[in-house]
Motif scaffolding. Structure first.
Motif, PDB file in Angstrom:
ATOM      1  N   SER A  23      -8.522  -3.921   1.179  1.00 63.42           N
ATOM      2  CA  SER A  23      -9.097  -5.096   1.844  1.00 63.42           C
ATOM      3  C   SER A  23     -10.523  -5.350   1.359  1.00 63.42           C
ATOM      4  CB  SER A  23      -9.100  -4.929   3.370  1.00 63.42           C
ATOM      5  OG  SER A  23      -7.935  -5.468   3.920  1.00 63.42           O
ATOM      6  N   SER A  80      -5.749   1.861   2.983  1.00 61.10           N
ATOM      7  CA  SER A  80      -5.443   0.440   2.803  1.00 61.10           C
ATOM      8  C   SER A  80      -6.685  -0.422   3.033  1.00 61.10           C
ATOM      9  CB  SER A  80      -4.300   0.023   3.725  1.00 61.10           C
ATOM     10  OG  SER A  80      -4.603   0.280   5.075  1.00 61.10           O
ATOM     11  N   GLN A  81      -7.634   0.055   3.818  1.00 61.68           N
ATOM     12  CA  GLN A  81      -8.882  -0.684   4.034  1.00 61.68           C
ATOM     13  C   GLN A  81      -9.658  -0.865   2.728  1.00 61.68           C
ATOM     14  OE1 GLN A  81      -7.756   1.735   5.953  1.00 61.68           O
ATOM     15  NE2 GLN A  81      -8.326   1.464   8.090  1.00 61.68           N
ATOM     16  N   HIS A 132      -2.916  -4.992   3.849  1.00 64.29           N
ATOM     17  CA  HIS A 132      -3.744  -4.609   4.998  1.00 64.29           C
ATOM     18  C   HIS A 132      -4.042  -5.835   5.853  1.00 64.29           C
ATOM     19  CE1 HIS A 132      -7.535  -3.373   7.054  1.00 64.29           C
ATOM     20  NE2 HIS A 132      -6.831  -2.270   7.219  1.00 64.29           N
ATOM     21  N   TYR A 136       0.810  -1.221   0.000  1.00 65.78           N
ATOM     22  CA  TYR A 136       0.000   0.000   0.000  1.00 65.78           C
ATOM     23  C   TYR A 136       0.846   1.275   0.000  1.00 65.78           C
ATOM     24  CZ  TYR A 136      -3.198   3.629   1.535  1.00 65.78           C
ATOM     25  OH  TYR A 136      -3.898   4.801   1.641  1.00 65.78           O
TER      26      TYR A 136
END
Length: 175
Positions: free
Chosen positions: A129, A125-126, A165, A62
């Motif tokens: 995910s 970064s979520q 992540h 990321y």
């Protein structure tokens, strides 16, 4: 069938957001540090908060993505990448759900206000995910229905996810 492409254009436009993530600065610097020195950001060297803190889970992919996109395209590039990642997540989720198109669109639109706390901060970064979770759900859905052998790509996806992540835990729970 014009409504499906228009739906995804709407999703893209909704998530064309500026980066307002409070962690953006140090993650960008971590990516720049790796690109210039090859060192992973394991220590808190870019903020005065928690000066001796060591990251328990330093991510690699990321921050590198942030640094590369920011250097080449600036904040607009990050906003476009955010919209692309979320739109891709919605596309994979859309195709993993087995209901009719209208029900899927209503469900996916309902997710937006429920997750706006994370989504509204721009590229994080979520978001990756969420994208990887949607891809995993899509792959599992297609493998179960006998339509695909993309299950062979799950280890590679999980390797990338693990370096992006900590949400990879949800991928393992999904499997």
């Amino acid at each position: 069938m014009i409504q499906k492409p228009l739906f995804f254009v709407l999703i893209f436009i909704i998530f064309l957001l500026p980066a307002t993530d409070p962690d953006f600065g140090w993650q960008l610097r971590c990516g720049q540090q790796f690109l210039t020195t090859g060192q992973i950001c394991a220590k808190n060297t870019f903020s005065s908060l928690l000066p001796n803190y060591e990251w328990a889970y330093p991510i690699l992919v990321y921050p590198i993505i942030l640094a590369l996109i920011f250097e080449r395209f600036g904040f607009w590039g990050l906003s476009i990448l955010n919209a692309l990642f979320i739109t891709a997540a919605y596309i994979f989720l859309f195709h993993a759900i087995r209901n009719n198109n209208f029900q899927k669109m209503v469900f996916l639109l309902a997710i937006i206000p429920l997750s706006w706390v994370v989504f509204s901060l721009g590229l994080r970064s979520q978001i990756l995910s969420i994208l990887f979770f949607s891809i995993t759900l899509f792959i599992i859905s297609n493998v179960r229905s006998g339509k695909s052998r993309f299950g062979l790509f799950l280890p590679l996806l999980f390797l990338l996810w693990a370096n992006t992540h900590g949400g990879i835990v949800f991928g393992f729970l999904l499997i």
